[in-house]
Scaffold this motif. Structure first.
Motif: not given
Length: 595
Positions: A90-97, A136-144, A158-159, A221-231
């Protein structure tokens, strides 16, 4: 072409077949060790490949066979080279690395961030929602560097790095008021340790508002908010209305902070399995764009047929070999078992990624998605509403009804749809109504099998009830044995079910014969009316008419009057007409007749 040149080179260097024979045997041993459970299938595949090459190259000498086999084995090794399937990743960085195979969804990510700010997405469990949020988290962390070679690398220039507040509600068991409070308090406390706190902020919503403002002030900078399984809290409390209402009120205020902090928010994305509608959790958060039904985003989670072919074609080759199937047969089996999810009408089907990846990894077809979670809360709602199961695939629902589960105490179908057990099958454009159905064989078989113990009598002699025994009776033309077993099935039951006995009988019969339908052909309609049950095997045809509080003779009379047997007049198979009557007083089959 490369393999042909390799073969010629090997043949020229060897001088005779001795070296080729040693090389071939070594490759064979290595390949069979790697495919130890599928040696027979591998032998057949090698033989088929060899014959194909010889047929295409008739001028090759007999001595060339060893070289041909080397080519085949090398091709198989390349096709079955270790693919790292992202099962449970479930972690994009782990998946790619770490080199897991990734189905590129980054074009959707770019579309989201470039066209809007607030989104909500509902998808069934294990469908890739958490990985999407991590992307989305990796994208907004600028991890090009993590996105090199992916679609977004050609789109984003821009990243820019943004501060991210990521709340994952999937990691807690919600069985008390304090469970949710503790989870939210931990989330907020960790952020307050980083960005400071205000003693005047005491409620969860006011603390969240304060944190968002301080993060913006601290980082610039403005904030990015991510909520997983809100329900997740509300779904786990579905059988406790008081607790669920407590959760609803808490989360309604908490999520409402997003609207009041709009000036500080760059992007917000909430995911869940279900949608508690406008009169509930989201009533204070009406600026969310719900993309759950948006045909532009139907492929944002899950795997499409095109993605399967583009990313896993060599894996399907290996799966086909392991199961003694042609490649085309293998693709068709995958489609029947795991495809078929539609999140809007007239769209391409989506494969369940969890079951698909597990199948490709293990080379075994199984009900992987269904085995990882039981739909007990769905059965609770079905029984609570006394819903007629046969209507699951007949009832028409409006878009508003389908898109919210707030009416689940009256109609459980939206909950079944959003949870992934039903999907869109038809749409009436004139009236704007949808019809639902099971998405694929895995879900239908698993769900019906799971329902049976809840709707069937509590049978004391479970061995007599074995579905295999019923199926064998039908296949062998033993109509007396089948009916005696069915009668005993009801007679031996411990009746804990209360309520409408007729509806109980109808639901039990529906589940029972649905399950039978996975082993023998079962239908329920004719052109001149309705056959309650039609079963067919290669040798026999069974027409069953079921009555409640009438007689078996009345049931047989209807079969004759409606001419249910007419379509089979020229059929050479033996045909049985069976009239059955169920009495609500004793909840048993009191009599039946066969002609």
């Amino acid at each position: 072409m490369y393999f042909t040149r390799l073969f010629v080179s090997l043949q020229m260097q060897s001088g005779d077949c001795a070296i080729l024979r040693v090389f071939t045997n070594a490759l064979r041993r290595k390949y069979y060790i790697a495919n130890v459970h599928h040696t027979k299938a591998a032998e057949s595949h090698i033989l088929w490949e060899r014959e194909s090459i010889v047929h295409e190259n008739p001028s090759m000498s007999l001595a060339s066979n060893l070289g041909i086999e080397i080519i085949i084995l090398l091709k198989l090794f390349m096709k079955s080279a270790q693919v790292k399937y992202p099962i449970g990743i479930q972690n994009f960085e782990k998946l790619r690395v770490e080199g897991y195979r990734y189905v590129d969804k980054t074009a959707f990510v770019y579309k989201l961030v470039s066209e809007g700010s607030y989104y909500f997405l509902s998808r069934p469990r294990r469908f890739g929602k958490s990985l999407l949020l991590s992307t989305l988290e990796a994208y907004f962390q600028g991890k090009k560097e993590l996105f090199e070679g992916l679609s977004i690398s050609k789109l984003e220039k821009e990243w820019i790095e943004y501060p991210i507040l990521h709340l994952d509600l999937n990691t807690e068991r919600y069985d008390s008021v304090d469970a949710l409070k503790n989870k939210l308090n931990l989330f907020l406390s960790n952020l307050e340790n980083l960005y400071g706190k205000n003693s005047e902020e005491r409620s969860f919503s006011s603390r969240f508002e304060g944190i968002i403002g301080r993060v913006t002030k601290t980082t610039g900078r403005k904030v990015v908010i991510l909520v997983d399984e809100y329900d997740k809290p509300m779904l786990q409390a579905i059988e406790d209305q008081a607790l669920q209402m407590e959760y609803r009120n808490t989360l309604k205020a908490f999520y409402g902070a997003l609207k009041s902090c709009d000036r500080h928010i760059k992007f917000a994305f909430l995911t869940g399995v279900t949608k508690f509608g406008k009169v509930s959790v989201f009533s204070d958060l009406n600026n969310l764009i719900d993309i759950s039904f948006d045909r532009r985003y139907t492929g944002i989670c899950g795997i499409t047929a095109d993605e399967l072919h583009a990313n896993f074609d060599e894996s399907v080759d290996r799966l086909a070999v392991a199961n003694n199937m042609s490649k085309e047969e293998c693709y068709e089996r995958l489609r029947q078992d795991y495809d078929g999810y539609h999140f809007e009408y007239d769209t391409k089907g989506i494969y369940n990624p969890f079951s698909l990846l597990n199948t490709l990894s293990s080379c075994q077809f199984r009900d992987y998605w269904f085995e990882t979670g039981t739909p007990s809360f769905l059965v609770y709602q079905l029984k609570k509403t006394r819903y007629p199961l046969e209507s699951m695939t007949d009832e028409e629902l409006s878009a508003d009804t389908l898109n919210s589960i707030d009416i689940m105490d009256e109609n459980p179908l939206p909950l079944l749809y959003q949870s992934g057990y039903l999907t869109i099958k038809e749409y009436d454009e004139e009236f704007g109504n949808y019809k639902l159905g099971f998405p694929n064989r895995e879900v239908e078989h698993g769900f019906i099998k799971y329902l049976l113990p809840f709707y069937a009598p509590k049978v004391s002699n479970k061995s007599a009830f074995s579905i295999a025994r019923f199926v064998n009776d039908v296949r062998n033309g033993d109509v007396e044995g089948f009916m005696q077993r069915l009668q005993s099935f009801f007679a031996d039951g411990d009746y804990e079910v209360v309520g409408d006995a007729e509806k109980y009988f109808q639901n039990t019969i529906y589940v029972f014969f649905k399950l039978m339908g996975f082993y023998v052909e079962v239908e329920r309609r004719t052109s001149k009316g309705r056959i309650d049950i039609l079963m067919q095997t290669s040798s026999y045809i069974y027409i069953l008419e079921l009555k409640v509080n009438q007689t078996a003779d009345a049931a047989l009379h209807q079969i004759e009057e409606k001419q249910y047997a007419a379509p089979f007049a020229s059929d050479s198979r033996k045909l049985f007409k069976i009239g059955v009557n169920f009495t609500t007083e004793t909840r048993k089959i009191d009599n039946w007749k066969v002609t």
